[in-house]
Design a protein around this motif. Structure first.
Motif, PDB file in Angstrom:
ATOM      1  N   ARG A   1      15.575  58.721  63.631  1.00 23.91           N
ATOM      2  CA  ARG A   1      15.672  59.954  64.415  1.00 23.91           C
ATOM      3  C   ARG A   1      15.575  59.748  65.935  1.00 23.91           C
ATOM      4  O   ARG A   1      14.565  60.100  66.569  1.00 23.91           O
ATOM      5  N   PRO A   2      16.638  59.239  66.547  1.00 25.70           N
ATOM      6  CA  PRO A   2      16.643  59.148  68.017  1.00 25.70           C
ATOM      7  C   PRO A   2      16.470  60.542  68.634  1.00 25.70           C
ATOM      8  O   PRO A   2      16.927  61.539  68.072  1.00 25.70           O
ATOM      9  N   SER A   3      15.848  60.606  69.796  1.00 26.65           N
ATOM     10  CA  SER A   3      15.600  61.901  70.438  1.00 26.65           C
ATOM     11  C   SER A   3      16.888  62.470  71.021  1.00 26.65           C
ATOM     12  O   SER A   3      17.848  61.743  71.306  1.00 26.65           O
ATOM     13  N   LEU A   4      16.893  63.783  71.219  1.00 22.73           N
ATOM     14  CA  LEU A   4      18.049  64.433  71.839  1.00 22.73           C
ATOM     15  C   LEU A   4      18.259  63.896  73.249  1.00 22.73           C
ATOM     16  O   LEU A   4      19.408  63.681  73.677  1.00 22.73           O
ATOM     17  N   ASP A   5      17.180  63.674  73.974  1.00 22.44           N
ATOM     18  CA  ASP A   5      17.271  63.118  75.324  1.00 22.44           C
ATOM     19  C   ASP A   5      17.955  61.756  75.306  1.00 22.44           C
ATOM     20  O   ASP A   5      18.754  61.432  76.191  1.00 22.44           O
TER      21      ASP A   5
ATOM     22  N   HIS B   1      31.587  59.768  68.616  1.00 19.95           N
ATOM     23  CA  HIS B   1      30.601  59.282  67.644  1.00 19.95           C
ATOM     24  C   HIS B   1      29.187  59.717  68.048  1.00 19.95           C
ATOM     25  O   HIS B   1      28.386  60.136  67.196  1.00 19.95           O
ATOM     26  N   LEU B   2      28.894  59.633  69.345  1.00 25.73           N
ATOM     27  CA  LEU B   2      27.576  60.030  69.833  1.00 25.73           C
ATOM     28  C   LEU B   2      27.347  61.527  69.627  1.00 25.73           C
ATOM     29  O   LEU B   2      26.285  61.950  69.173  1.00 25.73           O
ATOM     30  N   PHE B   3      28.348  62.334  69.957  1.00 22.98           N
ATOM     31  CA  PHE B   3      28.223  63.774  69.745  1.00 22.98           C
ATOM     32  C   PHE B   3      28.036  64.088  68.261  1.00 22.98           C
ATOM     33  O   PHE B   3      27.178  64.908  67.883  1.00 22.98           O
ATOM     34  N   ASP B   4      28.822  63.452  67.416  1.00 17.27           N
ATOM     35  CA  ASP B   4      28.732  63.725  65.980  1.00 17.27           C
ATOM     36  C   ASP B   4      27.353  63.344  65.433  1.00 17.27           C
ATOM     37  O   ASP B   4      26.773  64.057  64.608  1.00 17.27           O
ATOM     38  N   SER B   5      26.828  62.211  65.908  1.00 17.43           N
ATOM     39  CA  SER B   5      25.496  61.780  65.458  1.00 17.43           C
ATOM     40  C   SER B   5      24.419  62.746  65.950  1.00 17.43           C
ATOM     41  O   SER B   5      23.466  63.060  65.227  1.00 17.43           O
ATOM     42  N   ALA B   6      24.582  63.225  67.185  1.00 22.39           N
ATOM     43  CA  ALA B   6      23.588  64.133  67.764  1.00 22.39           C
ATOM     44  C   ALA B   6      23.583  65.485  67.057  1.00 22.39           C
ATOM     45  O   ALA B   6      22.517  66.016  66.724  1.00 22.39           O
ATOM     46  N   VAL B   7      24.755  66.049  66.819  1.00 18.45           N
ATOM     47  CA  VAL B   7      24.791  67.372  66.169  1.00 18.45           C
ATOM     48  C   VAL B   7      24.372  67.281  64.711  1.00 18.45           C
ATOM     49  O   VAL B   7      23.884  68.263  64.132  1.00 18.45           O
ATOM     50  N   ALA B   8      24.516  66.098  64.110  1.00 19.98           N
ATOM     51  CA  ALA B   8      24.050  65.933  62.725  1.00 19.98           C
ATOM     52  C   ALA B   8      22.535  66.112  62.647  1.00 19.98           C
ATOM     53  O   ALA B   8      22.002  66.604  61.651  1.00 19.98           O
TER      54      ALA B   8
ATOM     55  N   SER C   1      21.658  72.380  64.414  1.00 18.14           N
ATOM     56  CA  SER C   1      21.292  73.706  63.900  1.00 18.14           C
ATOM     57  C   SER C   1      20.621  74.578  64.960  1.00 18.14           C
ATOM     58  O   SER C   1      20.611  75.802  64.847  1.00 18.14           O
ATOM     59  N   THR C   2      20.099  73.951  66.009  1.00 14.98           N
ATOM     60  CA  THR C   2      19.361  74.734  67.017  1.00 14.98           C
ATOM     61  C   THR C   2      19.844  74.512  68.449  1.00 14.98           C
ATOM     62  O   THR C   2      19.575  75.351  69.309  1.00 14.98           O
ATOM     63  N   GLU C   3      20.524  73.430  68.718  1.00 16.51           N
ATOM     64  CA  GLU C   3      20.855  73.079  70.107  1.00 16.51           C
ATOM     65  C   GLU C   3      22.253  73.554  70.487  1.00 16.51           C
ATOM     66  O   GLU C   3      23.233  72.810  70.441  1.00 16.51           O
ATOM     67  N   GLU C   4      22.352  74.811  70.898  1.00 16.10           N
ATOM     68  CA  GLU C   4      23.659  75.355  71.281  1.00 16.10           C
ATOM     69  C   GLU C   4      24.202  74.666  72.535  1.00 16.10           C
ATOM     70  O   GLU C   4      25.418  74.520  72.694  1.00 16.10           O
ATOM     71  N   GLY C   5      23.293  74.220  73.433  1.00 19.67           N
ATOM     72  CA  GLY C   5      23.737  73.527  74.638  1.00 19.67           C
ATOM     73  C   GLY C   5      24.472  72.237  74.321  1.00 19.67           C
ATOM     74  O   GLY C   5      25.434  71.874  75.009  1.00 19.67           O
ATOM     75  N   LEU C   6      24.024  71.539  73.291  1.00 17.38           N
ATOM     76  CA  LEU C   6      24.695  70.312  72.859  1.00 17.38           C
ATOM     77  C   LEU C   6      26.109  70.618  72.375  1.00 17.38           C
ATOM     78  O   LEU C   6      27.071  69.930  72.723  1.00 17.38           O
ATOM     79  N   TRP C   7      26.246  71.690  71.578  1.00 17.30           N
ATOM     80  CA  TRP C   7      27.564  72.102  71.093  1.00 17.30           C
ATOM     81  C   TRP C   7      28.465  72.516  72.255  1.00 17.30           C
ATOM     82  O   TRP C   7      29.667  72.207  72.265  1.00 17.30           O
ATOM     83  N   LEU C   8      27.921  73.219  73.233  1.00 20.71           N
ATOM     84  CA  LEU C   8      28.730  73.642  74.386  1.00 20.71           C
ATOM     85  C   LEU C   8      29.215  72.436  75.195  1.00 20.71           C
ATOM     86  O   LEU C   8      30.349  72.406  75.675  1.00 20.71           O
ATOM     87  N   GLN C   9      28.347  71.448  75.330  1.00 26.58           N
ATOM     88  CA  GLN C   9      28.745  70.220  76.024  1.00 26.58           C
ATOM     89  C   GLN C   9      29.873  69.520  75.259  1.00 26.58           C
ATOM     90  O   GLN C   9      30.854  69.042  75.855  1.00 26.58           O
TER      91      GLN C   9
ATOM     92  N   ASN D   1      25.149  83.408  70.713  1.00 26.70           N
ATOM     93  CA  ASN D   1      25.126  83.016  72.130  1.00 26.70           C
ATOM     94  C   ASN D   1      26.139  81.912  72.403  1.00 26.70           C
ATOM     95  O   ASN D   1      26.808  81.907  73.441  1.00 26.70           O
ATOM     96  N   PHE D   2      26.268  80.980  71.462  1.00 24.65           N
ATOM     97  CA  PHE D   2      27.261  79.908  71.616  1.00 24.65           C
ATOM     98  C   PHE D   2      28.661  80.507  71.698  1.00 24.65           C
ATOM     99  O   PHE D   2      29.470  80.107  72.555  1.00 24.65           O
ATOM    100  N   ILE D   3      28.959  81.472  70.833  1.00 26.28           N
ATOM    101  CA  ILE D   3      30.296  82.087  70.813  1.00 26.28           C
ATOM    102  C   ILE D   3      30.583  82.752  72.149  1.00 26.28           C
ATOM    103  O   ILE D   3      31.657  82.589  72.739  1.00 26.28           O
ATOM    104  N   ALA D   4      29.598  83.487  72.662  1.00 26.33           N
ATOM    105  CA  ALA D   4      29.784  84.171  73.956  1.00 26.33           C
ATOM    106  C   ALA D   4      30.017  83.192  75.090  1.00 26.33           C
ATOM    107  O   ALA D   4      30.911  83.387  75.926  1.00 26.33           O
ATOM    108  N   LEU D   5      29.235  82.121  75.126  1.00 22.89           N
ATOM    109  CA  LEU D   5      29.377  81.138  76.189  1.00 22.89           C
ATOM    110  C   LEU D   5      30.644  80.295  76.024  1.00 22.89           C
ATOM    111  O   LEU D   5      31.277  79.912  77.013  1.00 22.89           O
TER     112      LEU D   5
END
Length: 305
Positions: A220-224, A249-256, A260-268, A296-300
């Motif tokens: 479990r690497p950190s989001l940071d 690959h990094l994005f896919d690993s992070a969102v995995a 479920s909670t980090e909308e900012g990651l999805w927006l990036q 909120n993700f949809i709106a942004l």
């Protein structure tokens, strides 16, 4: 006349205060009281130096050293007293004695796990031009093993800085970091990120990539940490035509792990897709299915330029 009177009053007040401290230390000695007393004496020393009073300066310095000695004689030890004693000795150009104080403190049960004490010792040893590099590498590793992980973040960063400045061999330290992270450490996520940035700055992109790929397979690497690796790869890309497989690959690993909670990651992730850096990522669809609350993700997302 008034100046002379004021000086006499000040000295009288200082003598009374010093007597109060000394009486308190006789009746109820403690590390905290010694620290307060020594700070009081150091203020007196500063005033004596400003007044160019060499005799008074020497007298106060002797009193400070005696206070440190008395605390040790009474086996009253604390990280603040140990580092204060060592730094005061170095201030008097007594570097060898300062290092000896910290060496003893690192061996004491009450101070041997202190990041402050080990950090001060590493700083003094690194200033010694005769210090052998291998010996300093060994000392850095000993410090990281002695200090509990929960208190060690700043020490890790100091060790990395020393390795960069003095061009030390980082292999043992990196192996220690892998070991700590493999034991599901909750405290070293920011250190892992700092290690990657350090590696990129001092050893180049390929070295940093090899390093972060080793760390990514640990639990479990950190989001940071993911964000650091993503920024490293995005900075390395010059045009949309570059290979962005690593970024995806990094994005896919992070969102995995955090999707479920980090909308900012999805927006990036969506922004990179929108800019043409990533193709067929289906970010919008995946985000709306994964986020617990995608509103909120949809709106942004609709505001992405």
């Amino acid at each position: 006349h008034s100046v002379a009177t004021w000086l006499l009053r000040r000295r009288s007040t200082q003598a009374q205060a010093q007597g109060t401290y000394q009486q308190g230390l006789k009746e109820a000695p403690s590390a905290q009281l010694y620290s307060y007393y020594i700070k009081f004496l150091q203020q007196q020393r500063e005033q004596a130096i400003k007044s160019s009073n060499e005799a008074e300066t020497a007298q106060v310095e002797a009193t400070i050293l005696q206070a440190f000695t008395d605390s040790q004689t009474q086996h009253i030890i604390s990280p603040e007293l140990a580092t204060g004693h060592a730094l005061f000795l170095t201030c008097l150009d007594r570097h060898r004695e300062g290092k000896e104080v910290l060496t003893r403190a690192c061996e004491e049960p009450t101070t041997g796990t202190s990041a402050t004490v080990w950090g001060a010792r590493l700083s003094l040893e690194a200033q010694d031009e005769e210090m052998d590099k291998v010996a300093l590498e060994t000392l850095c590793l000993a410090a990281l093993k002695a200090v509990p992980e929960a208190d060690s973040t700043q020490l890790w960063l100091q060790v990395l800085e020393l390795h960069g400045i003095l061009d030390l061999n980082p292999q043992a330290v990196l192996k220690r970091l892998e070991y700590c992270l493999s034991s599901t450490s909750k405290h070293l996520g920011s250190v892992a990120s700092a290690v990657v940035r350090w590696a990129s700055a001092l050893r180049g992109l390929d070295y940093a990539r090899a390093l972060y790929q080793k760390l990514l397979v640990l639990p479990r690497p950190s989001l940071d940490f993911f964000q650091t690796c993503i920024q490293l790869e995005l900075a390395a890309q010059i045009s949309p035509a570059d290979d962005h497989t690593r970024v995806k690959h990094l994005f896919d690993s992070a969102v995995a792990l955090y999707g479920s909670t980090e909308e900012g990651l999805w927006l990036q992730y969506a922004q990179c897709e929108h800019e043409g850096l990533l193709k067929q990522a289906r970010v919008y669809w995946r985000a709306t299915k994964t986020l617990q609350d995608p509103a909120n993700f949809i709106a942004l997302h609709n505001q992405l330029a």
